[in-house]
Structures are given as structure tokens and as C-alpha cells.
Design an enzyme around this catalytic site. Structure first.
Site, PDB file in Angstrom:
ATOM      1  N   HIS A 108       1.093 -65.896 -28.742  1.00  0.00           N
ATOM      2  CA  HIS A 108       2.174 -66.856 -28.521  1.00  0.00           C
ATOM      3  C   HIS A 108       2.145 -67.303 -27.070  1.00  0.00           C
ATOM      4  CE1 HIS A 108       4.573 -66.447 -32.281  1.00  0.00           C
ATOM      5  NE2 HIS A 108       3.772 -65.417 -32.390  1.00  0.00           N
ATOM      6  N   GLY A 109       2.782 -68.399 -26.789  1.00  0.00           N
ATOM      7  CA  GLY A 109       2.910 -68.866 -25.415  1.00  0.00           C
ATOM      8  C   GLY A 109       1.691 -69.631 -24.935  1.00  0.00           C
TER       9      GLY A 109
END
Length: 154
Positions: free
Chosen positions: A23-24
Site C-alpha cells: 500500500h502507499g
């Protein structure tokens, strides 16, 4: 999927998106494998719009936390977990982006990472290896390196 659905004014159920890695900032969006009602996203939105959605997706957790004012972005992970559990309980054999153990798939070994996987009553039935271009492959390797670096800190 939500941001794509909002942009195209369609139900989220019509969007099938795949994101690899973590994620990110280290996530690897795959617009050429993303469809809306069966049509490739790359035929529905400009490259600039897709890039903007990808950027918003990468920062989506922080956006949710800022809107909540307290707590964390637990709604999306909880929803995803329920969706995955339903796919397994109903033995749907559905392909869902999932964090799974890689043992050589995508050239990555001995690491849990987000990739498309077919889920059914026995859990992960198959890891789907998509044909990545050079840039996507490098981005996935960076994502894997990021996970390994974080594990080394533990």
C-alpha cells in the site's frame, strides 16, 4: 476501484482493478489490467486522469484518516477482508488482489506481497501472474524490497 467508479459515475461493482505490491507509495497500479464493465480503463480515461487516480489511491489511507479525525483507515481493510472471506466461503474461485506468499511467482521468493489470486473454499487456489512491462516489474521489485527492508527492522 472507488475512485475510478466516482470518476466514471458507475457503481463500484462494475470496476475490476488490480494493484500489486504494498500500500502507499510503493503500490503498483495496473491500469491496462483494470476494467470497467468489461472495458479497459485505458480506453475510458486519459493517461493524466489515470495517473491522478493512481496517486490518490496511493494516499487514500491518509485521506480517510484525515476525514475521520481520529482512529485509522480500518473500513477499507475490513471490507476487503469480508469480501475475500465471502469469496472463499461461497467457493467463488474469484480473482482478487490479495496479500499472498510468493514462492518464485513474479520472480519473488519467500515474501508475502499483494498480487491477484484465485480464492475459493481452500483459500488461495492459484496465484495469477500477469505479464508486466519493464517499468511495472521494476516497481514491483521496489515494492518487494520495501517490504523486506521493513521486515529487517523487526
Amino acid at each position: 476501484e472507488t475512485f475510478i467508479a466516482q470518476e466514471l459515475k458507475v457503481p463500484v461493482s462494475k470496476v475490476k482493478a488490480h494493484v500489486l505490491g504494498t500500500h502507499g507509495d510503493d503500490m503498483v497500479p495496473l491500469p491496462q489490467f483494470t476494467t470497467v464493465d468489461g472495458k479497459p480503463l485505458t480506453q475510458l480515461l486519459s493517461k493524466e486522469k489515470i495517473e491522478a487516480i493512481n496517486k490518490r489511491t496511493a494516499t487514500g489511507g491518509a485521506e480517510i484518516v484525515s476525514l475521520l479525525k481520529t482512529g485509522s483507515a480500518y473500513y477499507a481493510p475490513a471490507s476487503a477482508a469480508a469480501f475475500m472471506a465471502t469469496a472463499m466461503l461461497q467457493n467463488r474461485h474469484e480473482v482478487i488482489s490479495s496479500c499472498v506468499y510468493l514462492n518464485g511467482e513474479y520472480g519473488i521468493k519467500d515474501l508475502y506481497l499483494g498480487v491477484p489470486a484465485k480464492l475459493g473454499k481452500h483459500g488461495v487456489e492459484e496465484i495469477i501472474e500477469l505479464k508486466l512491462d519493464t517499468e511495472e516489474k521494476a516497481a514491483l521489485e521496489r515494492s518487494a524490497a520495501s517490504v523486506r527492508a521493513n521486515l529487517a527492522k523487526i
